[in-house]
Design a protein around this motif. Structure first.
Motif, PDB file in Angstrom:
ATOM      1  N   PRO A 166      96.543  31.802 131.576  1.00 27.45           N
ATOM      2  CA  PRO A 166      97.336  31.243 132.673  1.00 27.45           C
ATOM      3  C   PRO A 166      98.423  32.191 133.196  1.00 27.45           C
ATOM      4  O   PRO A 166      98.872  32.048 134.316  1.00 27.45           O
ATOM      5  CB  PRO A 166      97.968  29.989 132.069  1.00 27.45           C
ATOM      6  N   THR A 167      98.835  33.160 132.400  1.00 28.71           N
ATOM      7  CA  THR A 167      99.886  34.083 132.828  1.00 28.71           C
ATOM      8  C   THR A 167      99.344  35.298 133.566  1.00 28.71           C
ATOM      9  O   THR A 167     100.105  36.163 133.974  1.00 28.71           O
ATOM     10  CB  THR A 167     100.700  34.564 131.612  1.00 28.71           C
ATOM     11  N   CYS A 168      98.046  35.357 133.766  1.00 23.53           N
ATOM     12  CA  CYS A 168      97.389  36.517 134.382  1.00 23.53           C
ATOM     13  C   CYS A 168      97.051  36.195 135.837  1.00 23.53           C
ATOM     14  O   CYS A 168      96.317  35.243 136.111  1.00 23.53           O
ATOM     15  CB  CYS A 168      96.144  36.821 133.543  1.00 23.53           C
ATOM     16  N   ARG A 169      97.607  36.979 136.785  1.00 21.74           N
ATOM     17  CA  ARG A 169      97.359  36.728 138.205  1.00 21.74           C
ATOM     18  C   ARG A 169      95.886  36.873 138.580  1.00 21.74           C
ATOM     19  O   ARG A 169      95.346  36.025 139.292  1.00 21.74           O
ATOM     20  CB  ARG A 169      98.237  37.625 139.069  1.00 21.74           C
ATOM     21  N   PRO A 170      95.172  37.910 138.114  1.00 24.05           N
ATOM     22  CA  PRO A 170      93.745  37.981 138.415  1.00 24.05           C
ATOM     23  C   PRO A 170      92.966  36.770 137.888  1.00 24.05           C
ATOM     24  O   PRO A 170      92.003  36.337 138.509  1.00 24.05           O
ATOM     25  CB  PRO A 170      93.292  39.278 137.750  1.00 24.05           C
ATOM     26  N   CYS A 171      93.408  36.215 136.756  1.00 22.98           N
ATOM     27  CA  CYS A 171      92.747  35.012 136.223  1.00 22.98           C
ATOM     28  C   CYS A 171      92.936  33.836 137.175  1.00 22.98           C
ATOM     29  O   CYS A 171      92.000  33.070 137.421  1.00 22.98           O
ATOM     30  CB  CYS A 171      93.312  34.655 134.851  1.00 22.98           C
ATOM     31  N   GLN A 172      94.141  33.703 137.710  1.00 23.79           N
ATOM     32  CA  GLN A 172      94.413  32.617 138.646  1.00 23.79           C
ATOM     33  C   GLN A 172      93.575  32.771 139.909  1.00 23.79           C
ATOM     34  O   GLN A 172      93.123  31.782 140.477  1.00 23.79           O
ATOM     35  CB  GLN A 172      95.903  32.593 138.990  1.00 23.79           C
ATOM     36  N   GLU A 173      93.357  34.023 140.337  1.00 23.72           N
ATOM     37  CA  GLU A 173      92.557  34.268 141.528  1.00 23.72           C
ATOM     38  C   GLU A 173      91.062  34.031 141.270  1.00 23.72           C
ATOM     39  O   GLU A 173      90.349  33.551 142.150  1.00 23.72           O
ATOM     40  CB  GLU A 173      92.770  35.701 142.020  1.00 23.72           C
ATOM     41  N   LYS A 174      90.570  34.369 140.089  1.00 23.19           N
ATOM     42  CA  LYS A 174      89.144  34.249 139.771  1.00 23.19           C
ATOM     43  C   LYS A 174      88.747  32.856 139.313  1.00 23.19           C
ATOM     44  O   LYS A 174      87.569  32.510 139.327  1.00 23.19           O
ATOM     45  CB  LYS A 174      88.755  35.255 138.676  1.00 23.19           C
ATOM     46  N   LEU A 175      89.708  32.046 138.906  1.00 22.25           N
ATOM     47  CA  LEU A 175      89.402  30.712 138.381  1.00 22.25           C
ATOM     48  C   LEU A 175      88.569  29.859 139.337  1.00 22.25           C
ATOM     49  O   LEU A 175      87.535  29.322 138.929  1.00 22.25           O
ATOM     50  CB  LEU A 175      90.690  29.989 137.984  1.00 22.25           C
ATOM     51  N   PRO A 176      88.933  29.718 140.617  1.00 20.95           N
ATOM     52  CA  PRO A 176      88.094  28.894 141.512  1.00 20.95           C
ATOM     53  C   PRO A 176      86.685  29.464 141.685  1.00 20.95           C
ATOM     54  O   PRO A 176      85.712  28.699 141.739  1.00 20.95           O
ATOM     55  CB  PRO A 176      88.860  28.920 142.843  1.00 20.95           C
ATOM     56  N   GLN A 177      86.560  30.794 141.748  1.00 23.26           N
ATOM     57  CA  GLN A 177      85.237  31.411 141.885  1.00 23.26           C
ATOM     58  C   GLN A 177      84.396  31.147 140.646  1.00 23.26           C
ATOM     59  O   GLN A 177      83.211  30.863 140.739  1.00 23.26           O
ATOM     60  CB  GLN A 177      85.368  32.918 142.096  1.00 23.26           C
ATOM     61  N   PHE A 178      85.009  31.269 139.467  1.00 25.58           N
ATOM     62  CA  PHE A 178      84.292  31.025 138.220  1.00 25.58           C
ATOM     63  C   PHE A 178      83.824  29.573 138.157  1.00 25.58           C
ATOM     64  O   PHE A 178      82.686  29.290 137.792  1.00 25.58           O
ATOM     65  CB  PHE A 178      85.171  31.357 137.008  1.00 25.58           C
ATOM     66  N   ALA A 179      84.708  28.640 138.520  1.00 28.09           N
ATOM     67  CA  ALA A 179      84.355  27.220 138.491  1.00 28.09           C
ATOM     68  C   ALA A 179      83.204  26.922 139.454  1.00 28.09           C
ATOM     69  O   ALA A 179      82.272  26.184 139.105  1.00 28.09           O
ATOM     70  CB  ALA A 179      85.567  26.357 138.814  1.00 28.09           C
ATOM     71  N   ALA A 212      92.048  21.531 133.664  1.00 22.90           N
ATOM     72  CA  ALA A 212      91.627  20.565 134.690  1.00 22.90           C
ATOM     73  C   ALA A 212      90.567  21.168 135.614  1.00 22.90           C
ATOM     74  O   ALA A 212      89.615  20.481 136.000  1.00 22.90           O
ATOM     75  CB  ALA A 212      92.835  20.113 135.501  1.00 22.90           C
ATOM     76  N   ALA A 213      90.706  22.449 135.953  1.00 21.68           N
ATOM     77  CA  ALA A 213      89.741  23.086 136.855  1.00 21.68           C
ATOM     78  C   ALA A 213      88.420  23.389 136.165  1.00 21.68           C
ATOM     79  O   ALA A 213      87.356  23.349 136.793  1.00 21.68           O
ATOM     80  CB  ALA A 213      90.338  24.378 137.420  1.00 21.68           C
ATOM     81  N   LEU A 214      88.467  23.687 134.867  1.00 19.91           N
ATOM     82  CA  LEU A 214      87.267  24.121 134.155  1.00 19.91           C
ATOM     83  C   LEU A 214      86.502  22.988 133.463  1.00 19.91           C
ATOM     84  O   LEU A 214      85.291  23.088 133.277  1.00 19.91           O
ATOM     85  CB  LEU A 214      87.640  25.188 133.125  1.00 19.91           C
ATOM     86  N   SER A 215      87.179  21.932 133.073  1.00 20.13           N
ATOM     87  CA  SER A 215      86.528  20.853 132.313  1.00 20.13           C
ATOM     88  C   SER A 215      85.320  20.224 132.989  1.00 20.13           C
ATOM     89  O   SER A 215      84.343  19.912 132.313  1.00 20.13           O
ATOM     90  CB  SER A 215      87.550  19.767 131.949  1.00 20.13           C
ATOM     91  N   PRO A 216      85.315  20.033 134.306  1.00 21.25           N
ATOM     92  CA  PRO A 216      84.116  19.434 134.921  1.00 21.25           C
ATOM     93  C   PRO A 216      82.878  20.327 134.865  1.00 21.25           C
ATOM     94  O   PRO A 216      81.760  19.825 134.957  1.00 21.25           O
ATOM     95  CB  PRO A 216      84.539  19.211 136.381  1.00 21.25           C
ATOM     96  N   ALA A 223      84.298  28.080 128.591  1.00 27.28           N
ATOM     97  CA  ALA A 223      85.523  28.675 129.130  1.00 27.28           C
ATOM     98  C   ALA A 223      86.589  28.624 128.033  1.00 27.28           C
ATOM     99  O   ALA A 223      86.798  27.578 127.418  1.00 27.28           O
ATOM    100  CB  ALA A 223      85.991  27.927 130.356  1.00 27.28           C
ATOM    101  N   VAL A 224      87.231  29.758 127.814  1.00 19.91           N
ATOM    102  CA  VAL A 224      88.277  29.847 126.802  1.00 19.91           C
ATOM    103  C   VAL A 224      89.581  30.191 127.511  1.00 19.91           C
ATOM    104  O   VAL A 224      89.677  31.210 128.194  1.00 19.91           O
ATOM    105  CB  VAL A 224      87.945  30.911 125.738  1.00 19.91           C
ATOM    106  N   VAL A 225      90.568  29.325 127.361  1.00 22.19           N
ATOM    107  CA  VAL A 225      91.886  29.558 127.940  1.00 22.19           C
ATOM    108  C   VAL A 225      92.778  30.069 126.813  1.00 22.19           C
ATOM    109  O   VAL A 225      93.028  29.364 125.835  1.00 22.19           O
ATOM    110  CB  VAL A 225      92.466  28.276 128.568  1.00 22.19           C
TER     111      VAL A 225
END
Length: 181
Positions: free
Chosen positions: A82-95, A124-128, A110-112
């Motif tokens: 959660p503290t990584c900006r690239p992770c925040q940017e890639k999260l919607p694409q990964f989901a 919340a974004a990855l669980s579904p 998915a491992v947070v």
């Protein structure tokens, strides 16, 4: 008098040289800033294609036990912080990529990775679309996959006796997910 003129010319040349060097440094800093801004490419994991994933035991946020034997067939695996900006940017694409894969959330892990209680948005974004594990930096899943930088995305496939083998370390999220049967 000629000494003062020579000294003035010398100081002027020295200032001009300083200006040229300063402009060079500024140009170089802009290039580095552009490179860092493009740095949202997923990190390449330390584990390589063909290598076996280590043993691990974890529990998903749903309370289900997770170990290498519980991952069947080809599985997409993503590590995020959660503290990584690239992770925040890639999260919607990964989901979105994970949602397009056949096999549902059982084919995605998915491992947070966080030391804080700031994983709620990622969970919340990855669980579904995935089985989600939240763990610390030296957690059992990240250690087994040798994931030290984030985001890290790869695919694994189950081999004999519950062993997982890495099949791809470069998951490209901008192409449609392959539909496996």
């Amino acid at each position: 008098m000629s000494f003062l003129i020579a000294l003035t010319v010398f100081v002027g040349l020295l200032c001009a040289l300083d200006l040229v060097l300063t402009l060079g440094v500024i140009k170089r800093l802009r290039e580095h800033t552009a490179l860092l801004a493009k740095g949202s490419q997923p990190a390449r994991p330390a584990i390589q294609v063909g290598e076996s994933v280590g043993r691990f035991m974890a529990t998903t946020v749903d309370g289900a036990p997770l170990e290498p034997g519980s991952l069947h067939g080809e599985t997409l695996v993503g590590f995020f912080s959660p503290t990584c900006r690239p992770c925040q940017e890639k999260l919607p694409q990964f989901a979105a990529y994970a949602a397009a894969r056949s096999g549902g959330r059982n084919g995605v892990l998915a491992v947070v990775v966080t030391e804080e209680d700031d994983a709620a948005e990622f969970v919340a974004a990855l669980s579904p679309v995935a089985r989600v594990v939240v763990e610390g930096r030296q957690g059992p899943v990240a250690t087994a996959f040798m994931a030290h930088s984030f985001p890290t995305m790869l695919t694994v496939e189950s081999a004999d006796e519950g062993t997982l083998v890495v099949t791809d370390t470069r998951v490209t999220l901008d192409i449609p997910a392959a539909t496996s049967v």
